[in-house]
Structure formats: C-alpha cells, structure tokens
Design a protein around this motif. Structure first.
Motif, PDB file in Angstrom:
ATOM      1  N   GLU A   1       0.834  -1.209   0.000  1.00 45.42           N
ATOM      2  CA  GLU A   1       0.000   0.000   0.000  1.00 45.42           C
ATOM      3  C   GLU A   1       0.870   1.261   0.000  1.00 45.42           C
ATOM      4  OE1 GLU A   1      -3.552   2.041   2.706  1.00 45.42           O
ATOM      5  OE2 GLU A   1      -2.820   0.045   3.205  1.00 45.42           O
ATOM      6  N   TRP A   2       1.898   1.269   0.835  1.00 46.30           N
ATOM      7  CA  TRP A   2       2.802   2.419   0.882  1.00 46.30           C
ATOM      8  C   TRP A   2       3.558   2.564  -0.441  1.00 46.30           C
ATOM      9  CZ3 TRP A   2       4.155   6.520   3.908  1.00 46.30           C
ATOM     10  CH2 TRP A   2       3.486   6.636   5.137  1.00 46.30           C
ATOM     11  N   SER A   3       3.942   1.446  -1.014  1.00 45.44           N
ATOM     12  CA  SER A   3       4.650   1.475  -2.283  1.00 45.44           C
ATOM     13  C   SER A   3       3.807   2.152  -3.356  1.00 45.44           C
ATOM     14  CB  SER A   3       5.004   0.043  -2.695  1.00 45.44           C
ATOM     15  OG  SER A   3       5.680   0.042  -3.915  1.00 45.44           O
ATOM     16  N   GLU A   4       2.536   1.786  -3.427  1.00 45.06           N
ATOM     17  CA  GLU A   4       1.621   2.388  -4.402  1.00 45.06           C
ATOM     18  C   GLU A   4       1.444   3.884  -4.151  1.00 45.06           C
ATOM     19  OE1 GLU A   4      -2.120   0.306  -4.561  1.00 45.06           O
ATOM     20  OE2 GLU A   4      -1.115  -1.637  -4.719  1.00 45.06           O
ATOM     21  N   GLN A   5       1.254   4.254  -2.891  1.00 47.58           N
ATOM     22  CA  GLN A   5       1.054   5.668  -2.560  1.00 47.58           C
ATOM     23  C   GLN A   5       2.284   6.494  -2.908  1.00 47.58           C
ATOM     24  OE1 GLN A   5      -1.370   6.597   1.190  1.00 47.58           O
ATOM     25  NE2 GLN A   5      -0.447   4.604   1.638  1.00 47.58           N
ATOM     26  N   LEU A   6       3.460   6.006  -2.524  1.00 46.57           N
ATOM     27  CA  LEU A   6       4.680   6.759  -2.801  1.00 46.57           C
ATOM     28  C   LEU A   6       4.960   6.858  -4.292  1.00 46.57           C
ATOM     29  CD1 LEU A   6       6.967   5.549   0.112  1.00 46.57           C
ATOM     30  CD2 LEU A   6       5.991   7.834  -0.199  1.00 46.57           C
ATOM     31  N   THR A   7       4.638   5.814  -5.038  1.00 45.23           N
ATOM     32  CA  THR A   7       4.807   5.853  -6.493  1.00 45.23           C
ATOM     33  C   THR A   7       3.886   6.916  -7.094  1.00 45.23           C
ATOM     34  OG1 THR A   7       5.449   3.533  -6.557  1.00 45.23           O
ATOM     35  CG2 THR A   7       4.644   4.491  -8.618  1.00 45.23           C
ATOM     36  N   SER A   8       2.652   6.962  -6.625  1.00 48.19           N
ATOM     37  CA  SER A   8       1.697   7.965  -7.121  1.00 48.19           C
ATOM     38  C   SER A   8       2.125   9.374  -6.723  1.00 48.19           C
ATOM     39  CB  SER A   8       0.299   7.677  -6.577  1.00 48.19           C
ATOM     40  OG  SER A   8      -0.172   6.442  -7.043  1.00 48.19           O
ATOM     41  N   LEU A   9       2.553   9.547  -5.483  1.00 50.64           N
ATOM     42  CA  LEU A   9       3.000  10.866  -5.024  1.00 50.64           C
ATOM     43  C   LEU A   9       4.227  11.334  -5.807  1.00 50.64           C
ATOM     44  CD1 LEU A   9       2.515  10.403  -1.182  1.00 50.64           C
ATOM     45  CD2 LEU A   9       1.197  11.927  -2.672  1.00 50.64           C
ATOM     46  N   ALA A  10       5.126  10.403  -6.101  1.00 54.21           N
ATOM     47  CA  ALA A  10       6.318  10.744  -6.887  1.00 54.21           C
ATOM     48  C   ALA A  10       5.929  11.159  -8.299  1.00 54.21           C
ATOM     49  CB  ALA A  10       7.276   9.559  -6.927  1.00 54.21           C
ATOM     50  N   ALA A  11       4.933  10.494  -8.862  1.00 55.92           N
ATOM     51  CA  ALA A  11       4.470  10.850 -10.206  1.00 55.92           C
ATOM     52  C   ALA A  11       3.874  12.253 -10.209  1.00 55.92           C
ATOM     53  CB  ALA A  11       3.446   9.834 -10.700  1.00 55.92           C
ATOM     54  N   ILE A  12       3.107  12.575  -9.176  1.00 62.91           N
ATOM     55  CA  ILE A  12       2.524  13.917  -9.073  1.00 62.91           C
ATOM     56  C   ILE A  12       3.632  14.960  -8.943  1.00 62.91           C
ATOM     57  CG2 ILE A  12       1.092  15.440  -7.651  1.00 62.91           C
ATOM     58  CD1 ILE A  12      -0.463  12.841  -6.814  1.00 62.91           C
ATOM     59  N   ALA A  13       4.594  14.685  -8.063  1.00 60.41           N
ATOM     60  CA  ALA A  13       5.688  15.634  -7.825  1.00 60.41           C
ATOM     61  C   ALA A  13       6.586  15.790  -9.052  1.00 60.41           C
ATOM     62  CB  ALA A  13       6.518  15.180  -6.630  1.00 60.41           C
ATOM     63  N   SER A  14       6.642  14.777  -9.905  1.00 61.20           N
ATOM     64  CA  SER A  14       7.497  14.822 -11.097  1.00 61.20           C
ATOM     65  C   SER A  14       6.864  15.566 -12.266  1.00 61.20           C
ATOM     66  CB  SER A  14       7.833  13.397 -11.545  1.00 61.20           C
ATOM     67  OG  SER A  14       8.563  12.750 -10.543  1.00 61.20           O
ATOM     68  N   ASP A  15       5.575  15.809 -12.185  1.00 62.45           N
ATOM     69  CA  ASP A  15       4.880  16.521 -13.247  1.00 62.45           C
ATOM     70  C   ASP A  15       5.461  17.931 -13.390  1.00 62.45           C
ATOM     71  OD1 ASP A  15       2.418  16.710 -15.083  1.00 62.45           O
ATOM     72  OD2 ASP A  15       2.204  18.468 -13.763  1.00 62.45           O
ATOM     73  N   ASP A  16       5.726  18.346 -14.621  1.00 59.98           N
ATOM     74  CA  ASP A  16       6.344  19.652 -14.867  1.00 59.98           C
ATOM     75  C   ASP A  16       5.518  20.800 -14.298  1.00 59.98           C
ATOM     76  OD1 ASP A  16       8.486  18.476 -16.149  1.00 59.98           O
ATOM     77  OD2 ASP A  16       7.627  18.720 -18.163  1.00 59.98           O
ATOM     78  N   ALA A  17       4.209  20.739 -14.499  1.00 61.86           N
ATOM     79  CA  ALA A  17       3.348  21.815 -13.991  1.00 61.86           C
ATOM     80  C   ALA A  17       3.371  21.838 -12.464  1.00 61.86           C
ATOM     81  CB  ALA A  17       1.918  21.619 -14.494  1.00 61.86           C
TER      82      ALA A  17
ATOM     83  N   ALA B   1      11.834  16.060  -3.151  1.00 61.75           N
ATOM     84  CA  ALA B   1      12.546  14.795  -2.942  1.00 61.75           C
ATOM     85  C   ALA B   1      11.624  13.578  -2.965  1.00 61.75           C
ATOM     86  CB  ALA B   1      13.306  14.853  -1.624  1.00 61.75           C
ATOM     87  N   LEU B   2      10.349  13.774  -3.285  1.00 60.15           N
ATOM     88  CA  LEU B   2       9.392  12.660  -3.255  1.00 60.15           C
ATOM     89  C   LEU B   2       9.784  11.501  -4.174  1.00 60.15           C
ATOM     90  CD1 LEU B   2       5.851  14.235  -2.870  1.00 60.15           C
ATOM     91  CD2 LEU B   2       6.789  12.339  -1.550  1.00 60.15           C
ATOM     92  N   SER B   3      10.296  11.798  -5.344  1.00 61.66           N
ATOM     93  CA  SER B   3      10.705  10.730  -6.262  1.00 61.66           C
ATOM     94  C   SER B   3      11.818   9.891  -5.644  1.00 61.66           C
ATOM     95  CB  SER B   3      11.174  11.306  -7.596  1.00 61.66           C
ATOM     96  OG  SER B   3      10.084  11.898  -8.259  1.00 61.66           O
ATOM     97  N   ASP B   4      12.757  10.556  -4.998  1.00 63.71           N
ATOM     98  CA  ASP B   4      13.849   9.836  -4.347  1.00 63.71           C
ATOM     99  C   ASP B   4      13.354   9.053  -3.135  1.00 63.71           C
ATOM    100  OD1 ASP B   4      16.097  10.582  -6.017  1.00 63.71           O
ATOM    101  OD2 ASP B   4      15.798  12.603  -5.250  1.00 63.71           O
ATOM    102  N   VAL B   5      12.386   9.603  -2.419  1.00 61.80           N
ATOM    103  CA  VAL B   5      11.796   8.881  -1.289  1.00 61.80           C
ATOM    104  C   VAL B   5      11.167   7.582  -1.793  1.00 61.80           C
ATOM    105  CG1 VAL B   5       9.976   8.914   0.477  1.00 61.80           C
ATOM    106  CG2 VAL B   5      11.402  10.934   0.131  1.00 61.80           C
ATOM    107  N   ALA B   6      10.409   7.674  -2.879  1.00 62.09           N
ATOM    108  CA  ALA B   6       9.766   6.488  -3.450  1.00 62.09           C
ATOM    109  C   ALA B   6      10.805   5.471  -3.907  1.00 62.09           C
ATOM    110  CB  ALA B   6       8.857   6.888  -4.608  1.00 62.09           C
ATOM    111  N   GLU B   7      11.859   5.937  -4.543  1.00 66.78           N
ATOM    112  CA  GLU B   7      12.910   5.040  -5.038  1.00 66.78           C
ATOM    113  C   GLU B   7      13.626   4.347  -3.878  1.00 66.78           C
ATOM    114  OE1 GLU B   7      17.128   5.524  -7.352  1.00 66.78           O
ATOM    115  OE2 GLU B   7      15.488   6.810  -7.998  1.00 66.78           O
ATOM    116  N   LEU B   8      13.981   5.108  -2.858  1.00 70.83           N
ATOM    117  CA  LEU B   8      14.657   4.526  -1.697  1.00 70.83           C
ATOM    118  C   LEU B   8      13.740   3.559  -0.939  1.00 70.83           C
ATOM    119  CD1 LEU B   8      16.554   7.684  -0.425  1.00 70.83           C
ATOM    120  CD2 LEU B   8      17.584   5.609  -1.375  1.00 70.83           C
TER     121      LEU B   8
END
Length: 178
Positions: free
Chosen positions: A27-43, A89-96
């Motif tokens: 569940e956490w993996s899915e949430q962090l992946t989604s949050l990282a995707a949101i944070a990675s969006d250019d806009a 740093a959300l993308s890195d949090v998800a990766e770690l």
C-alpha cells in the motif's frame, strides 16, 4: 541528485518503518509511487517552486489528486515534507522506499551490460552466481553496449564490477602513461 537522495533517505526509512510495522508495504509502495508521479509533473514542479503558492495549496493539490487512496500516515509524511520544503525529494523517497522493500523481501535488482547479447547459458550462470553472492532473488535486466568491445559490467545498487575490455584498455593506457 546526491543531495536529494540524502534528504530523502530519512523520510524513506521512516515510511518504510511505519509500513513494515503495519504490514502495509504494498500500500505504501503504491502511494509513494503515485506521489512521486505527481511531484514529477512539470506543472506541479513549477507550482511547488512558485513563491506565490502556499504550503497548504501545494499540499491540497497532492491530497486532492490522491483522494481516498491517501492514508492518514502518508498524508502526515506529505505534511512534514511540505513543512520542511522537501516535496521535491518525493521521487527519491519512493525510489529509496522500493530499495528498502526489495532488501526486506530478499529481492535485488541488477543491470548487466555486455558488448553482445548474452546467451541463455550465460544468463543462467550469471543468475546463479548473483543469487548466491547476494543471498537473494536477483532480478537481472540485460543491456547491450558494443562500445564495451568485450566483457560485461554488472551493477547491483552501489556494487559495480566492470569487466569490460574497454575498462581494461583504459586502465592499461593509464598505467602506461605514468
């Protein structure tokens, strides 16, 4: 990037500890992946660094996009990261987090780069050797790079073995130059 990973590590470890304690790694993996995707969006990235945007507005966007998929614990993580201006740093949090999860599940990812396509027999031998070395189920992705001339490079996390002819020739050239 190294700086963001350093910033992300305590958040990833805290999230992993909570997820492990609650037995909710997936569940956490899915949430962090989604949050990282949101944070990675250019806009979204532009909005996060906009001085006019408040911390609450940025947080509201994350919460709004995630909707009911966002648990209270994950929202707390977001809030803390937002307060500390660490959402970048959300993308890195998800990766770690994924690395910690893989280690916990005794799974390891490896990348093998070779000059030519590896044969089935070579792949079997390499897989067996890496599984034994890391005492884990090693998931191997294979790549080809003709510039290596011959040999292979293996990368597993921070562990790297470069047995390519190009690397050996570079070492020989450096030794001769001295």
């Amino acid at each position: 990037m190294a700086e963001l990973i350093t910033i992300a590590r305590p958040y990833a470890e805290a999230a992993f500890d909570v997820a492990k304690e609650e037995n909710k790694l997936a569940e956490w993996s899915e949430q962090l992946t989604s949050l990282a995707a949101i944070a990675s969006d250019d806009a979204m990235q532009a909005f996060m660094v906009n001085p006019v945007a408040t911390e609450e507005e940025v947080l509201d966007i994350f919460v709004g996009v995630m909707g009911t998929a966002l648990t209270n614990e994950a929202k707390n993580l977001l809030t803390i990261m937002s307060e500390n201006k660490r959402l970048a740093a959300l993308s890195d949090v998800a990766e770690l987090f994924e690395q910690l999860k893989a280690e916990d599940e005794k799974r390891v990812r490896a990348t093998v780069v070779s000059a030519r396509k590896a044969t089935v027999e070579q792949k079997k031998k390499l897989s067996a050797a890496l599984n034994a070395k890391f005492d884990a189920d090693v998931e191997i992705s294979y790549e080809e790079d003709p510039t290596l001339i011959a040999g292979i490079k293996i990368k597993v996390g921070d562990w790297v073995v470069d047995g390519s002819a190009r690397s050996q020739l570079n070492k020989l050239g450096a030794a001769i130059a001295q």
